[in-house]
Design a protein around this motif. Structure first.
Motif, PDB file in Angstrom:
ATOM      1  N   GLY A 115     -27.521  -2.210 129.675  1.00  0.00           N
ATOM      2  CA  GLY A 115     -26.679  -1.393 130.694  1.00  0.00           C
ATOM      3  C   GLY A 115     -25.074  -1.545 130.671  1.00  0.00           C
ATOM      4  N   GLU A 116     -24.778  -2.293 129.592  1.00  0.00           N
ATOM      5  CA  GLU A 116     -23.310  -2.629 129.401  1.00  0.00           C
ATOM      6  C   GLU A 116     -22.613  -1.633 128.653  1.00  0.00           C
ATOM      7  OE1 GLU A 116     -21.982  -6.664 129.436  1.00  0.00           O
ATOM      8  OE2 GLU A 116     -23.914  -7.478 129.216  1.00  0.00           O
ATOM      9  N   LEU A 117     -23.230  -0.763 127.838  1.00  0.00           N
ATOM     10  CA  LEU A 117     -22.778   0.249 126.993  1.00  0.00           C
ATOM     11  C   LEU A 117     -23.600   1.527 127.218  1.00  0.00           C
ATOM     12  CD1 LEU A 117     -20.763   1.093 124.543  1.00  0.00           C
ATOM     13  CD2 LEU A 117     -22.757   0.230 123.143  1.00  0.00           C
ATOM     14  N   GLU A 118     -22.670   2.497 127.589  1.00  0.00           N
ATOM     15  CA  GLU A 118     -23.306   3.864 127.579  1.00  0.00           C
ATOM     16  C   GLU A 118     -23.354   4.486 126.356  1.00  0.00           C
ATOM     17  OE1 GLU A 118     -22.953   8.319 129.841  1.00  0.00           O
ATOM     18  OE2 GLU A 118     -21.700   6.531 130.545  1.00  0.00           O
ATOM     19  N   VAL A 119     -24.612   4.985 125.863  1.00  0.00           N
ATOM     20  CA  VAL A 119     -24.631   5.738 124.498  1.00  0.00           C
ATOM     21  C   VAL A 119     -25.208   7.111 124.667  1.00  0.00           C
ATOM     22  CG1 VAL A 119     -25.499   5.544 122.285  1.00  0.00           C
ATOM     23  CG2 VAL A 119     -25.258   3.460 123.339  1.00  0.00           C
ATOM     24  N   GLU A 120     -24.322   8.161 124.045  1.00  0.00           N
ATOM     25  CA  GLU A 120     -24.733   9.457 124.017  1.00  0.00           C
ATOM     26  C   GLU A 120     -25.048   9.712 122.659  1.00  0.00           C
ATOM     27  OE1 GLU A 120     -23.059  13.713 124.053  1.00  0.00           O
ATOM     28  OE2 GLU A 120     -22.169  12.371 125.773  1.00  0.00           O
ATOM     29  N   PHE A 121     -26.416   9.839 122.502  1.00  0.00           N
ATOM     30  CA  PHE A 121     -27.045  10.101 120.996  1.00  0.00           C
ATOM     31  C   PHE A 121     -26.779  11.473 120.604  1.00  0.00           C
ATOM     32  CE2 PHE A 121     -29.200   5.990 121.955  1.00  0.00           C
ATOM     33  CZ  PHE A 121     -28.557   5.418 120.662  1.00  0.00           C
ATOM     34  N   CYS A 122     -26.321  11.966 119.510  1.00  0.00           N
ATOM     35  CA  CYS A 122     -26.244  13.175 119.086  1.00  0.00           C
ATOM     36  C   CYS A 122     -26.347  13.345 117.571  1.00  0.00           C
ATOM     37  CB  CYS A 122     -24.859  13.785 119.158  1.00  0.00           C
ATOM     38  SG  CYS A 122     -24.463  15.546 118.746  1.00  0.00           S
ATOM     39  N   PRO A 123     -27.290  14.362 117.209  1.00  0.00           N
ATOM     40  CA  PRO A 123     -27.844  14.590 115.555  1.00  0.00           C
ATOM     41  C   PRO A 123     -26.652  14.579 114.950  1.00  0.00           C
ATOM     42  CG  PRO A 123     -29.201  15.909 117.169  1.00  0.00           C
ATOM     43  CD  PRO A 123     -28.101  15.267 117.967  1.00  0.00           C
ATOM     44  N   GLN A 124     -26.670  14.003 113.834  1.00  0.00           N
ATOM     45  CA  GLN A 124     -25.350  13.613 112.881  1.00  0.00           C
ATOM     46  C   GLN A 124     -24.852  15.168 112.687  1.00  0.00           C
ATOM     47  OE1 GLN A 124     -25.511  12.122 108.770  1.00  0.00           O
ATOM     48  NE2 GLN A 124     -24.464  10.289 109.797  1.00  0.00           N
ATOM     49  N   GLY A 125     -25.606  16.125 112.118  1.00  0.00           N
ATOM     50  CA  GLY A 125     -25.148  17.392 112.023  1.00  0.00           C
ATOM     51  C   GLY A 125     -24.598  18.054 113.232  1.00  0.00           C
ATOM     52  N   THR A 126     -25.066  17.968 114.355  1.00  0.00           N
ATOM     53  CA  THR A 126     -24.420  18.500 115.564  1.00  0.00           C
ATOM     54  C   THR A 126     -23.248  17.591 115.866  1.00  0.00           C
ATOM     55  OG1 THR A 126     -26.627  19.012 116.293  1.00  0.00           O
ATOM     56  CG2 THR A 126     -25.130  19.030 117.789  1.00  0.00           C
ATOM     57  N   LEU A 127     -23.117  16.432 115.668  1.00  0.00           N
ATOM     58  CA  LEU A 127     -22.003  15.680 116.100  1.00  0.00           C
ATOM     59  C   LEU A 127     -20.910  16.234 115.103  1.00  0.00           C
ATOM     60  CD1 LEU A 127     -20.954  13.173 117.576  1.00  0.00           C
ATOM     61  CD2 LEU A 127     -21.476  11.709 115.562  1.00  0.00           C
ATOM     62  N   VAL A 128     -20.878  16.021 113.967  1.00  0.00           N
ATOM     63  CA  VAL A 128     -19.753  16.623 113.102  1.00  0.00           C
ATOM     64  C   VAL A 128     -19.339  17.892 113.432  1.00  0.00           C
ATOM     65  CG1 VAL A 128     -20.310  14.900 111.456  1.00  0.00           C
ATOM     66  CG2 VAL A 128     -21.005  17.116 111.170  1.00  0.00           C
ATOM     67  N   GLU A 129     -20.378  18.836 113.847  1.00  0.00           N
ATOM     68  CA  GLU A 129     -19.841  20.071 114.132  1.00  0.00           C
ATOM     69  C   GLU A 129     -19.235  20.119 115.248  1.00  0.00           C
ATOM     70  OE1 GLU A 129     -19.769  24.579 113.029  1.00  0.00           O
ATOM     71  OE2 GLU A 129     -19.918  22.629 112.271  1.00  0.00           O
ATOM     72  N   ARG A 130     -19.464  19.387 116.476  1.00  0.00           N
ATOM     73  CA  ARG A 130     -18.949  19.596 117.634  1.00  0.00           C
ATOM     74  C   ARG A 130     -17.433  19.037 117.244  1.00  0.00           C
ATOM     75  NH1 ARG A 130     -22.497  15.990 121.762  1.00  0.00           N
ATOM     76  NH2 ARG A 130     -20.770  16.809 123.315  1.00  0.00           N
ATOM     77  N   MET A 131     -17.321  17.712 116.441  1.00  0.00           N
ATOM     78  CA  MET A 131     -15.982  17.472 116.168  1.00  0.00           C
ATOM     79  C   MET A 131     -15.248  18.683 115.480  1.00  0.00           C
ATOM     80  SD  MET A 131     -16.439  13.918 114.156  1.00  0.00           S
ATOM     81  CE  MET A 131     -17.123  12.541 115.280  1.00  0.00           C
ATOM     82  N   ARG A 132     -15.830  19.435 114.431  1.00  0.00           N
ATOM     83  CA  ARG A 132     -15.049  20.435 114.003  1.00  0.00           C
ATOM     84  C   ARG A 132     -14.749  21.483 115.027  1.00  0.00           C
ATOM     85  NH1 ARG A 132     -15.563  25.410 112.573  1.00  0.00           N
ATOM     86  NH2 ARG A 132     -17.263  25.705 113.597  1.00  0.00           N
ATOM     87  N   ALA A 133     -15.743  21.691 115.919  1.00  0.00           N
ATOM     88  CA  ALA A 133     -15.484  22.846 116.916  1.00  0.00           C
ATOM     89  C   ALA A 133     -13.943  22.391 117.946  1.00  0.00           C
ATOM     90  CB  ALA A 133     -16.515  23.038 117.974  1.00  0.00           C
ATOM     91  N   GLY A 134     -13.991  21.050 118.014  1.00  0.00           N
ATOM     92  CA  GLY A 134     -12.892  20.516 118.699  1.00  0.00           C
ATOM     93  C   GLY A 134     -11.688  20.605 118.128  1.00  0.00           C
ATOM     94  N   GLY A 135     -11.494  20.442 116.901  1.00  0.00           N
ATOM     95  CA  GLY A 135     -10.441  20.593 116.027  1.00  0.00           C
ATOM     96  C   GLY A 135      -9.733  22.154 115.872  1.00  0.00           C
ATOM     97  N   VAL A 136     -10.864  22.944 115.830  1.00  0.00           N
ATOM     98  CA  VAL A 136     -10.411  24.191 115.658  1.00  0.00           C
ATOM     99  C   VAL A 136     -10.305  25.184 116.929  1.00  0.00           C
ATOM    100  CG1 VAL A 136     -11.419  24.290 113.435  1.00  0.00           C
ATOM    101  CG2 VAL A 136     -12.882  25.220 115.176  1.00  0.00           C
ATOM    102  N   GLY A 137     -10.359  24.490 118.029  1.00  0.00           N
ATOM    103  CA  GLY A 137     -10.370  25.182 119.122  1.00  0.00           C
ATOM    104  C   GLY A 137     -11.340  25.990 119.898  1.00  0.00           C
ATOM    105  N   LEU A 138     -12.670  25.616 119.284  1.00  0.00           N
ATOM    106  CA  LEU A 138     -13.795  26.238 119.942  1.00  0.00           C
ATOM    107  C   LEU A 138     -14.132  25.585 121.427  1.00  0.00           C
ATOM    108  CD1 LEU A 138     -15.909  26.970 116.924  1.00  0.00           C
ATOM    109  CD2 LEU A 138     -14.420  28.533 118.025  1.00  0.00           C
TER     110      LEU A 138
END
Length: 226
Positions: A91-114
Protein backbone atom coordinates in the motif's frame (compact mmCIF):
# COMPACT_ATOMS: atom_id res chain seq x y z
CA UNK A 1 15.64 31.09 -28.45
CA UNK A 2 18.35 29.11 -30.25
CA UNK A 3 20.32 27.96 -27.22
CA UNK A 4 18.28 25.92 -24.77
CA UNK A 5 21.19 24.35 -22.92
CA UNK A 6 20.63 24.33 -19.17
CA UNK A 7 22.54 23.22 -16.13
CA UNK A 8 21.35 20.23 -14.14
CA UNK A 9 20.46 22.55 -11.28
CA UNK A 10 18.21 24.57 -13.59
CA UNK A 11 16.40 21.41 -14.64
CA UNK A 12 16.01 20.22 -11.07
CA UNK A 13 14.57 23.60 -10.02
CA UNK A 14 11.47 22.66 -12.05
CA UNK A 15 11.08 19.23 -10.45
CA UNK A 16 9.48 19.69 -7.05
CA UNK A 17 7.57 17.60 -4.53
CA UNK A 18 4.22 16.45 -5.89
CA UNK A 19 5.15 16.86 -9.56
CA UNK A 20 3.73 14.65 -12.28
CA UNK A 21 6.66 13.37 -14.34
CA UNK A 22 6.37 11.55 -17.66
CA UNK A 23 9.50 9.67 -18.69
CA UNK A 24 10.73 7.94 -21.80
CA UNK A 25 12.24 4.50 -21.73
CA UNK A 26 11.58 0.78 -21.97
CA UNK A 27 13.15 -1.25 -19.19
CA UNK A 28 15.54 1.62 -18.61
CA UNK A 29 16.65 1.91 -22.24
CA UNK A 30 15.87 5.46 -23.29
CA UNK A 31 15.36 6.81 -19.76
CA UNK A 32 17.60 9.84 -18.97
CA UNK A 33 20.12 8.47 -16.42
CA UNK A 34 21.65 11.74 -15.25
CA UNK A 35 18.33 13.47 -14.58
CA UNK A 36 16.97 10.45 -12.72
CA UNK A 37 20.10 10.06 -10.59
CA UNK A 38 20.01 13.75 -9.65
CA UNK A 39 16.31 13.49 -8.76
CA UNK A 40 17.24 10.68 -6.39
CA UNK A 41 19.99 12.79 -4.85
CA UNK A 42 17.70 15.80 -4.50
CA UNK A 43 15.17 13.69 -2.61
CA UNK A 44 12.14 15.10 -4.42
CA UNK A 45 9.11 13.12 -3.22
CA UNK A 46 5.38 12.41 -3.65
CA UNK A 47 5.87 12.12 -7.38
CA UNK A 48 3.35 10.78 -9.85
CA UNK A 49 5.14 9.01 -12.69
CA UNK A 50 3.85 8.13 -16.15
CA UNK A 51 5.87 5.70 -18.24
CA UNK A 52 6.05 2.28 -19.80
CA UNK A 53 7.40 0.43 -16.75
CA UNK A 54 9.18 0.77 -13.42
CA UNK A 55 12.58 -0.17 -14.80
CA UNK A 56 14.80 -2.35 -12.64
CA UNK A 57 15.74 -1.59 -9.03
CA UNK A 58 19.00 0.06 -10.11
CA UNK A 59 18.26 0.95 -13.74
CA UNK A 60 15.99 3.45 -15.45
CA UNK A 61 13.29 5.02 -13.30
CA UNK A 62 13.66 2.20 -10.76
CA UNK A 63 15.85 3.99 -8.18
CA UNK A 64 13.11 6.58 -7.59
CA UNK A 65 10.68 3.73 -6.85
CA UNK A 66 13.15 1.94 -4.56
CA UNK A 67 13.86 5.18 -2.69
CA UNK A 68 10.10 5.63 -2.04
CA UNK A 69 9.99 8.99 -3.77
CA UNK A 70 6.96 8.00 -5.86
CA UNK A 71 3.37 7.89 -4.60
CA UNK A 72 1.72 6.78 -7.87
CA UNK A 73 2.68 5.45 -11.26
CA UNK A 74 0.63 5.00 -14.43
CA UNK A 75 2.31 2.19 -16.34
CA UNK A 76 1.93 -0.99 -18.37
CA UNK A 77 3.87 -3.35 -16.10
CA UNK A 78 6.09 -3.51 -13.01
CA UNK A 79 7.37 -7.07 -13.25
CA UNK A 80 11.02 -6.21 -13.82
CA UNK A 81 11.21 -4.28 -10.54
CA UNK A 82 10.24 -6.51 -7.58
CA UNK A 83 10.48 -3.56 -5.22
CA UNK A 84 7.61 -1.89 -7.06
CA UNK A 85 5.46 -4.99 -6.58
CA UNK A 86 6.32 -5.13 -2.89
CA UNK A 87 5.47 -1.45 -2.34
CA UNK A 88 2.21 -1.85 -4.24
CA UNK A 89 1.22 -4.87 -2.15
CA UNK A 90 2.06 -3.01 1.04
CA UNK A 91 0.00 0.00 0.00
CA UNK A 92 2.98 2.36 -0.29
CA UNK A 93 2.75 2.76 -4.07
CA UNK A 94 -0.41 3.31 -6.07
CA UNK A 95 -0.22 1.62 -9.46
CA UNK A 96 -2.61 2.33 -12.32
CA UNK A 97 -2.10 -0.39 -14.90
CA UNK A 98 -2.78 0.38 -18.53
CA UNK A 99 -2.25 -1.91 -21.55
CA UNK A 100 0.93 -0.86 -23.32
CA UNK A 101 -0.69 0.13 -26.60
CA UNK A 102 -3.39 2.09 -24.82
CA UNK A 103 -0.80 3.78 -22.61
CA UNK A 104 1.28 5.11 -25.49
CA UNK A 105 -1.82 6.20 -27.37
CA UNK A 106 -2.97 8.12 -24.29
CA UNK A 107 0.45 9.81 -24.25
CA UNK A 108 0.11 10.67 -27.94
CA UNK A 109 -3.37 12.06 -27.31
CA UNK A 110 -2.01 14.28 -24.57
CA UNK A 111 0.73 15.54 -26.84
CA UNK A 112 -1.55 16.47 -29.73
CA UNK A 113 -4.24 18.08 -27.61
CA UNK A 114 -6.95 15.41 -27.60
CA UNK A 115 -9.11 14.88 -24.55
CA UNK A 116 -9.00 11.10 -24.78
CA UNK A 117 -9.24 8.05 -27.03
CA UNK A 118 -11.69 5.23 -27.72
CA UNK A 119 -10.45 1.67 -27.24
CA UNK A 120 -12.10 -1.73 -27.21
CA UNK A 121 -9.30 -3.32 -25.17
CA UNK A 122 -10.81 -4.32 -21.83
CA UNK A 123 -14.47 -4.17 -22.84
CA UNK A 124 -16.36 -6.84 -20.92
CA UNK A 125 -13.63 -7.22 -18.30
CA UNK A 126 -12.76 -5.58 -15.00
CA UNK A 127 -10.82 -3.01 -17.01
CA UNK A 128 -14.09 -1.26 -17.80
CA UNK A 129 -14.92 -0.67 -14.11
CA UNK A 130 -15.46 3.03 -13.36
CA UNK A 131 -14.92 3.97 -17.02
CA UNK A 132 -17.34 5.56 -19.42
CA UNK A 133 -18.51 3.30 -22.23
CA UNK A 134 -19.97 4.48 -25.51
CA UNK A 135 -21.38 2.67 -28.52
CA UNK A 136 -20.26 3.64 -32.01
CA UNK A 137 -21.35 1.87 -35.21
CA UNK A 138 -22.64 -1.01 -33.13
CA UNK A 139 -19.39 -1.49 -31.19
CA UNK A 140 -18.63 -0.69 -27.57
CA UNK A 141 -15.59 1.38 -26.60
CA UNK A 142 -14.02 2.57 -23.39
CA UNK A 143 -13.10 6.22 -23.11
CA UNK A 144 -9.50 6.50 -21.95
CA UNK A 145 -8.33 9.95 -20.90
CA UNK A 146 -5.30 11.60 -22.47
CA UNK A 147 -2.12 11.71 -20.41
CA UNK A 148 -0.15 14.89 -19.79
CA UNK A 149 2.52 15.82 -17.27
CA UNK A 150 3.97 18.82 -15.48
CA UNK A 151 7.41 17.73 -16.64
CA UNK A 152 8.52 15.29 -19.33
CA UNK A 153 12.06 13.91 -19.37
CA UNK A 154 13.56 12.20 -22.44
CA UNK A 155 16.89 10.74 -23.49
CA UNK A 156 18.36 11.08 -26.99
CA UNK A 157 21.50 10.02 -28.82
CA UNK A 158 22.12 13.47 -30.25
CA UNK A 159 20.59 16.91 -29.96
CA UNK A 160 21.39 20.45 -31.00
CA UNK A 161 21.22 23.57 -28.87
CA UNK A 162 17.67 24.32 -30.05
CA UNK A 163 16.48 20.91 -28.83
CA UNK A 164 16.11 19.01 -32.10
CA UNK A 165 16.64 15.35 -31.23
CA UNK A 166 17.46 12.01 -32.77
CA UNK A 167 17.41 8.70 -30.94
CA UNK A 168 19.51 5.55 -30.99
CA UNK A 169 17.62 2.56 -32.41
CA UNK A 170 15.26 1.02 -29.81
CA UNK A 171 16.11 3.76 -27.29
CA UNK A 172 13.67 5.84 -29.30
CA UNK A 173 10.71 3.82 -27.85
CA UNK A 174 8.25 6.18 -26.11
CA UNK A 175 10.51 9.24 -26.06
CA UNK A 176 9.00 11.15 -29.02
CA UNK A 177 5.50 10.85 -27.53
CA UNK A 178 6.67 11.73 -24.02
CA UNK A 179 8.44 14.83 -25.35
CA UNK A 180 5.14 16.13 -26.73
CA UNK A 181 3.02 15.49 -23.65
CA UNK A 182 4.82 17.57 -21.01
CA UNK A 183 3.89 21.11 -20.12
CA UNK A 184 7.68 21.47 -19.88
CA UNK A 185 10.06 18.97 -21.47
CA UNK A 186 13.74 18.46 -20.71
CA UNK A 187 16.05 16.41 -22.92
CA UNK A 188 19.25 14.69 -21.87
CA UNK A 189 21.54 13.90 -24.79
CA UNK A 190 24.71 11.90 -25.28
CA UNK A 191 26.05 14.36 -27.82
CA UNK A 192 25.24 18.08 -28.05
CA UNK A 193 25.92 19.68 -31.43
CA UNK A 194 25.52 23.16 -32.96
CA UNK A 195 22.23 24.21 -34.54
CA UNK A 196 22.30 23.28 -38.22
CA UNK A 197 24.45 20.18 -37.68
CA UNK A 198 21.51 17.78 -37.94
CA UNK A 199 19.88 16.97 -41.23
CA UNK A 200 16.16 17.83 -41.16
CA UNK A 201 15.43 14.32 -42.42
CA UNK A 202 17.01 12.67 -39.37
CA UNK A 203 15.35 14.82 -36.69
CA UNK A 204 12.70 12.84 -34.84
CA UNK A 205 11.65 15.29 -32.12
CA UNK A 206 11.60 18.93 -33.28
CA UNK A 207 13.07 21.47 -30.90
CA UNK A 208 9.74 23.26 -30.53
CA UNK A 209 8.75 20.57 -28.01
CA UNK A 210 11.91 20.94 -25.91
CA UNK A 211 12.27 23.63 -23.25
CA UNK A 212 15.74 22.73 -22.04
CA UNK A 213 18.58 20.38 -22.93
CA UNK A 214 21.54 19.01 -20.97
CA UNK A 215 24.60 16.97 -21.86
CA UNK A 216 24.43 13.53 -20.28
CA UNK A 217 27.00 12.54 -17.71
CA UNK A 218 26.34 8.92 -18.64
CA UNK A 219 25.41 6.14 -16.29
CA UNK A 220 27.24 6.08 -12.98
CA UNK A 221 27.45 2.31 -12.83
CA UNK A 222 28.89 2.32 -9.33
CA UNK A 223 25.79 4.21 -8.19
CA UNK A 224 23.49 2.13 -10.40
CA UNK A 225 24.61 -1.25 -9.11
CA UNK A 226 24.97 -0.48 -5.39
Amino acid sequence: MTNKQLTLDEVLDHIVDGSTIMFGGFGGIGTPPTIVSKMVEKGVKDLTLIGNDTGFPTIGIGPLIVNKQVKKIITSHIGSNPVAGKLMTEGELEVEFCPQGTLVERMRAGGVGLGGILVDVGVGTIVENNKQIIELDGNKYLIESALRADISIVFAKKGDYYGNLLYDKSARNTNPLVAMAGAVTFAEVEELVPVGSLSPEEIITPGCFIHGIIKSEGVNWKWAWE
